[in-house]
Design a protein around this motif. Structure first.
Motif, mmCIF file in Angstrom:
data_model
loop_
_atom_site.group_PDB
_atom_site.id
_atom_site.type_symbol
_atom_site.label_atom_id
_atom_site.label_comp_id
_atom_site.label_asym_id
_atom_site.label_seq_id
_atom_site.Cartn_x
_atom_site.Cartn_y
_atom_site.Cartn_z
ATOM 1 N N ARG B 123 -0.136 14.220 7.512
ATOM 2 C CA ARG B 123 -1.000 15.057 8.672
ATOM 3 C C ARG B 123 -1.548 14.262 9.856
ATOM 4 O O ARG B 123 -1.708 14.679 10.920
ATOM 5 C CB ARG B 123 -2.254 15.357 7.985
ATOM 6 N N PHE B 124 -1.975 12.687 9.549
ATOM 7 C CA PHE B 124 -2.321 11.954 10.837
ATOM 8 C C PHE B 124 -1.213 11.125 11.443
ATOM 9 O O PHE B 124 -1.408 10.374 12.107
ATOM 10 C CB PHE B 124 -3.435 11.070 10.118
ATOM 11 N N GLY B 125 0.044 11.447 10.951
ATOM 12 C CA GLY B 125 1.020 10.621 11.604
ATOM 13 C C GLY B 125 0.902 9.079 11.242
ATOM 14 O O GLY B 125 1.180 8.332 12.092
ATOM 15 N N CYS B 126 0.373 8.691 10.142
ATOM 16 C CA CYS B 126 0.294 7.255 9.627
ATOM 17 C C CYS B 126 1.353 6.948 8.995
ATOM 18 O O CYS B 126 1.618 7.424 7.573
ATOM 19 C CB CYS B 126 -1.255 7.507 9.065
ATOM 20 N N GLU B 127 1.917 6.031 9.039
ATOM 21 C CA GLU B 127 3.364 5.616 8.549
ATOM 22 C C GLU B 127 3.099 4.372 7.679
ATOM 23 O O GLU B 127 2.469 3.324 7.884
ATOM 24 C CB GLU B 127 4.190 4.992 9.651
ATOM 25 N N LEU B 128 3.631 4.353 6.297
ATOM 26 C CA LEU B 128 3.579 3.493 5.169
ATOM 27 C C LEU B 128 4.578 2.377 5.728
ATOM 28 O O LEU B 128 5.786 2.641 5.910
ATOM 29 C CB LEU B 128 3.919 4.208 3.922
ATOM 30 N N ILE B 129 4.236 1.217 5.948
ATOM 31 C CA ILE B 129 5.101 0.192 6.610
ATOM 32 C C ILE B 129 5.509 -0.909 5.417
ATOM 33 O O ILE B 129 6.177 -1.777 5.684
ATOM 34 C CB ILE B 129 4.541 -0.461 7.767
ATOM 35 N N GLY B 130 4.350 -1.045 4.531
ATOM 36 C CA GLY B 130 4.789 -2.148 3.546
ATOM 37 C C GLY B 130 3.786 -2.084 2.372
ATOM 38 O O GLY B 130 3.114 -1.058 2.374
ATOM 39 N N GLY B 131 4.080 -3.023 1.330
ATOM 40 C CA GLY B 131 3.384 -3.019 0.224
ATOM 41 C C GLY B 131 3.629 -3.949 -0.802
ATOM 42 O O GLY B 131 4.538 -4.920 -0.597
ATOM 43 N N ASP B 132 2.926 -3.674 -1.899
ATOM 44 C CA ASP B 132 3.317 -4.525 -3.073
ATOM 45 C C ASP B 132 2.895 -3.666 -4.251
ATOM 46 O O ASP B 132 2.016 -3.016 -4.152
ATOM 47 C CB ASP B 132 2.309 -5.698 -3.067
ATOM 48 N N THR B 133 3.793 -3.762 -5.484
ATOM 49 C CA THR B 133 3.317 -3.228 -6.827
ATOM 50 C C THR B 133 3.327 -4.385 -7.872
ATOM 51 O O THR B 133 4.293 -5.186 -7.590
ATOM 52 C CB THR B 133 4.172 -1.916 -6.958
ATOM 53 N N THR B 134 2.544 -3.981 -8.646
ATOM 54 C CA THR B 134 2.576 -5.150 -9.692
ATOM 55 C C THR B 134 1.848 -4.410 -11.124
ATOM 56 O O THR B 134 1.341 -3.313 -10.714
ATOM 57 C CB THR B 134 1.668 -6.345 -9.525
ATOM 58 N N SER B 135 2.129 -4.977 -11.986
ATOM 59 C CA SER B 135 1.172 -4.556 -13.358
ATOM 60 C C SER B 135 -0.003 -4.883 -13.294
ATOM 61 O O SER B 135 -0.279 -6.256 -12.966
ATOM 62 C CB SER B 135 2.280 -4.473 -14.579
ATOM 63 N N GLY B 136 -0.930 -4.330 -14.016
ATOM 64 C CA GLY B 136 -2.347 -4.682 -14.153
ATOM 65 C C GLY B 136 -3.272 -3.546 -14.172
ATOM 66 O O GLY B 136 -2.916 -2.364 -13.943
ATOM 67 N N PRO B 137 -4.539 -3.701 -14.336
ATOM 68 C CA PRO B 137 -5.406 -2.680 -14.332
ATOM 69 C C PRO B 137 -5.385 -1.955 -13.029
ATOM 70 O O PRO B 137 -5.391 -2.555 -11.996
ATOM 71 C CB PRO B 137 -6.770 -3.280 -14.459
ATOM 72 N N LEU B 138 -5.462 -0.729 -13.095
ATOM 73 C CA LEU B 138 -5.411 0.222 -11.855
ATOM 74 C C LEU B 138 -6.103 -0.242 -10.951
ATOM 75 O O LEU B 138 -7.394 -0.104 -11.035
ATOM 76 C CB LEU B 138 -5.548 1.790 -12.402
ATOM 77 N N ASN B 139 -5.469 -0.563 -9.628
ATOM 78 C CA ASN B 139 -6.282 -0.944 -8.579
ATOM 79 C C ASN B 139 -5.537 -0.593 -7.098
ATOM 80 O O ASN B 139 -4.208 -0.746 -7.365
ATOM 81 C CB ASN B 139 -6.352 -2.433 -8.648
ATOM 82 N N ILE B 140 -5.982 0.097 -6.372
ATOM 83 C CA ILE B 140 -5.453 0.653 -5.067
ATOM 84 C C ILE B 140 -6.095 -0.191 -3.854
ATOM 85 O O ILE B 140 -7.230 -0.028 -3.484
ATOM 86 C CB ILE B 140 -5.690 2.112 -4.995
ATOM 87 N N CYS B 141 -5.310 -0.865 -3.166
ATOM 88 C CA CYS B 141 -5.580 -1.583 -1.954
ATOM 89 C C CYS B 141 -4.892 -1.239 -0.808
ATOM 90 O O CYS B 141 -3.715 -1.329 -0.606
ATOM 91 C CB CYS B 141 -5.800 -3.151 -2.349
#
Lengths: 340, 340
Positions: B123-141
């Motif tokens: 909706r806002f034309g905001c592109e996902l350009i990168g990230g990281d995933t890991t196991s651990g207690p649920l946390n979204i940054c």
């Protein structure tokens, strides 16, 4: 317990404002945060004509570090692994954000963590421009920002057939240090044991090397998951194969004290080294060696990039021994700290 | 369990590549990631002459959302709170990174989470350009990136004596929804109860309003911790005082069903609303009202900024009732979801 705002202010915001200016040897670099910590957003002024390189890494207790890790080392490592991503891209660091979930506001822990973090940040003229703190299971998420001229970035998809494959430093020490902490093996030599643990806890991001390799190397990445797995990322993205001399992979004298099998597994599949793996045309050998000498970082040729001749072939690594004979290695199942 | 790479690929990277192009009404906006997910860094090309606005928020289970929250709503909210920071700065969103710690790779949960996330991003034309995933207690940054022309950002330190104080939308619904979920109060009217819970779980970032207020408003921020606390940030940074008509603070018909004390506490000190609070000169009243009409967002004047006349005085809010009589409010201790 300190409130969120006093925490941020005391350990991070004040220190960010007081940070030393960028290194004098980067003439073009000036503090570029038009607005730092304390507003809804930070504002930075990207230098004209440069691309902005961005990387984010999340570190979780038990997965990326032990609960009893020295917080000064953790502050160092949390930023180091991010700076290493910039190094692998050939980007010059300039800023970072820090998001931090803490189970409790332990002032002594925070003082040591922020000391380790800022000591490294100041060495690279990398400014803390914003962040977030919250209570929760310990989690550290850093996003770094660096500059790179257009078309100068060292991408994973840029390896060419005929390229040499190089690595910086020595490989395997960090995984060997993890094995010591886990009791997988032991070393009678205390100094060597300390060196291996230090490699795990205080990796040195190869920022200067990455910058120097712009225009010389083709593809590059940093070795975070182990040489075998990380080199495959280059091969898949570049649609190529590799022939690697397993005996040429450089290891430290400390690692050489381990049994042969553990030594080889650490060097070829150990994670957390944060050395650079890069490819460069054969004609650039002297240039690469001169760069290594100038930056005081050993660089070692370990193999070559080969074309994929048949559409039926997939990117793969052919391991060889010193004599050129094929080696059959089973590196699967050798986990590292943040193995999937 | 899916491996890290297949997880990223399946739910995020493929979807990021397939995202719809930016909104047609932002003519200057083109996809700007020169290199997206899959390398050491993302590369973006900042538009010439613009500043880059950056904000990062970390969301933790139990602190920012309940363990049983609808993952679609959580994907929405995780990005919404970041877009709201851009809105409060008057910055146009263009990209974000996502770091995610997951206790397990639950495909159904991830599918819904990524659906909620990308629905808002597109909706806002905001592109996902990168990230990281890991196991651990649920946390979204999430870290978001937006553009703002030099000297156009709506900063917290820009309020001027004589400015009107405005808020967008209505305040308190999100906190009232939290109270419903916690059993602090109940509502017989199911539709109103659903509206309050929706305000908590699906906040709408006021991006278009923030952009329209550039050059009109002086100071702005988004109300994440409650009007009383957040307005104080403006007052401290601008070294000013405020007089606020507590009865003028706009509330929804749903919130009006709560008992008077809870209603007032929610409206004045409830968090998680993500409406904008901004100041603008009295001469801009018509302009602000026209902007509200054009963007279809109610805007309400609730008070004025006053100078601090004596060095002994500190930034503070003087609350008044409709008749202008002083109100003594004790809003301390009224917690919200992520209270310190």
């Amino acid at each position: 317990m300190l409130s969120e705002f006093s925490l941020i202010e005391r350990f991070f915001a004040r220190r960010a404002r007081a940070s030393t200016p960028p290194l004098p040897n980067e003439a073009a670099k000036v503090p570029r945060a038009a607005l730092g910590i304390g507003d809804d957003c930070a504002l930075i002024v990207p230098p004209a004509g440069q691309q902005l390189a961005i990387s984010t890494d999340m570190l979780v207790e038990g997965r990326h570090f032990f609960a009893d890790v020295d917080p000064h080392a953790l502050g160092h490592k949390a930023l180091a692994v991010n700076l290493s991503d910039l190094a692998a891209m050939g980007a010059a660091p300039h800023a970072f954000t820090l998001a931090l979930a803490l189970p409790r506001a332990d002032e002594r822990w925070l003082a040591a963590f922020s000391d380790g973090l800022f000591a490294l940040a100041e060495r690279f003229g990398c400014e803390l421009i914003g962040g977030d703190t919250t209570s929760g299971p310990l989690n550290i998420c850093i996003t770094v920002f660096g500059d790179v001229p257009p078309n100068a970035a060292l991408r994973r998809d840029a390896a060419k057939p005929g390229d040499d494959i190089w690595v910086s430093g020595t490989l395997g020490d960090a995984r060997a240090g993890l094995g010591l902490l886990r009791g997988e093996w032991a070393l009678a030599d205390d100094a060597c044991a300390a060196q291996l643990k230090r490699a795990l806890e205080r990796p040195e991001p190869r920022v200067a090397l990455g910058l120097a390799l712009r225009g010389v190397a083709h593809a590059a990445l940093d070795i975070s998951d182990g040489l075998a797995g990380d080199l495959m990322h280059i091969l898949k993205r570049s649609n190529a194969q590799a022939v690697v001399d397993a005996d040429a992979v450089p290891i430290s004298r400390a690692l050489a004290l381990l049994p042969a099998e553990a030594r080889r597994a650490c060097a070829l599949a150990g994670g957390d080294d944060y050395e650079l793996c890069f490819t460069a045309p054969a004609g650039a050998r002297e240039a690469v060696e001169r760069i290594g000498e100038r930056e005081n970082v050993p660089v070692t040729r370990i193999g070559t990039i080969e074309p994929i001749d048949s559409p039926a072939d997939a990117p793969s690594i052919a391991w060889r021994d010193r004599a050129g004979a094929p080696l059959s290695l089973t590196l699967q199942g050798f986990d590292h700290f943040h193995a999937d």
